[in-house]
Design an enzyme around this catalytic site. Structure first.
Site, PDB file in Angstrom:
ATOM      1  CG  HIS A 119      -0.204  -0.107   2.529  1.00 64.14           C
ATOM      2  ND1 HIS A 119       0.299   0.973   3.208  1.00 64.14           N
ATOM      3  CD2 HIS A 119       0.115  -1.187   3.274  1.00 64.14           C
ATOM      4  CE1 HIS A 119       0.880   0.584   4.315  1.00 64.14           C
ATOM      5  NE2 HIS A 119       0.786  -0.741   4.390  1.00 64.14           N
ATOM      6  CG  ASP A 120      -0.455   4.226   1.282  1.00 67.19           C
ATOM      7  OD1 ASP A 120      -1.346   4.909   0.759  1.00 67.19           O
ATOM      8  OD2 ASP A 120      -0.654   3.513   2.287  1.00 67.19           O
ATOM      9  N   GLY A 137       5.066  -1.143   2.665  1.00 65.52           N
ATOM     10  CA  GLY A 137       4.237   0.049   2.518  1.00 65.52           C
ATOM     11  C   GLY A 137       5.025   1.340   2.447  1.00 65.52           C
TER      12      GLY A 137
END
Length: 254
Positions: A119-120, A137
């Site tokens: 994520h991100d 992440g």
């Protein structure tokens, strides 16, 4: 162009000349640009935006919920640019609400089998991620980065443009542009000179980058003194290194 066994949500938007293979699943709020090829059994859930002329091979899973216990179902996205090749069993997660909300992949990247992008994360253009490379992440890759097979990038780490991470290396700090790191616990091993030559860097540019590397990694000087030395140079590439150093939040891998 769409196999009859593929499952496509009515809310998905599919561009022109897109092929979708057997048993692929395209969820709601997915946008696939013109000329993409989606392989058998690939799963794409949304919100996900995919640009033009991407090839996504079988069993890749794109746009699933982030693997973050803090994620509470907020709307987040996966955004993929143009001309990427994404191989089998790759997983690309959406962002998180407190991490910017978007996982972003640029253009013309080559993402091999079993790669995981959490994520991100942000990946630039023209990168190569070899088999089983993993980004935790919030990791950031610049342009033209190469990750060897089984390389692991710790959360929040940044890898500068044209850097090279060797096979199986574990990176837990920021890697400046042009630098090559290797070994189990990644350590600096010079600059990515061969990659730079292939991309048209002439001898003068490479020599300036080598001098900057020696100042940063071999001079024994404090980082503040090295930064001052690099600031006095005229090379645009060295200024790119200096800018990366000054923006580093996690600290440099030295």
């Amino acid at each position: 162009m769409v196999h009859p066994s593929a499952l496509i949500d009515p809310g998905a938007r599919i561009g022109a000349n897109v092929s979708i293979g057997p048993y692929a699943i395209i969820g709601a709020d997915v946008e696939i640009g013109d000329g993409c090829r989606i392989g058998p059994h690939a799963v794409i859930t949304g919100p996900t935006r995919i640009g033009r002329n991407n090839t996504i091979h079988s069993h890749a899973t794109l746009g699933n919920d982030p693997q973050d216990k803090k994620f509470a179902g907020e709307r987040t996205e996966l955004v993929i640019g143009d001309g990427n090749t994404i191989f089998e069993f790759t997983t690309l997660s959406r962002g998180t609400g407190d991490g910017g909300g978007v996982t972003r992949i640029g253009n013309d990247n080559w993402i091999m089998a079993y790669v995981h992008v959490a994520h991100d994360c942000i990946i630039g253009d023209h990168c190569i991620l070899a088999n089983n490379a993993t980004l935790a992440g919030h990791a950031v890759l610049g342009d033209w980065v190469i990750l060897g097979g089984f390389a692991g990038i710790h959360q929040f780490c940044k890898i500068g443009s044209h850097a090279f991470v060797g096979m199986g290396s574990l990176v837990n700090a920021d890697v400046p542009p042009f630098v090559m790191v290797a070994d189990k616990y990644a350590a600096p091993r010079g600059i990515n000179a061969e990659g730079l030559k292939r991309r048209g860097f002439d001898a003068e540019r490479i020599a300036a980058i080598k001098r900057a590397y020696r100042a940063l990694y071999m001079s024994g000087k404090p980082l503040a003194e090295v930064r001052e030395q690099l600031a006095n140079g005229e090379s645009q590439d060295v200024r790119l290194m200096l800018d990366f150093i000054e923006r580093s939040e996690r600290g440099l891998l030295r």
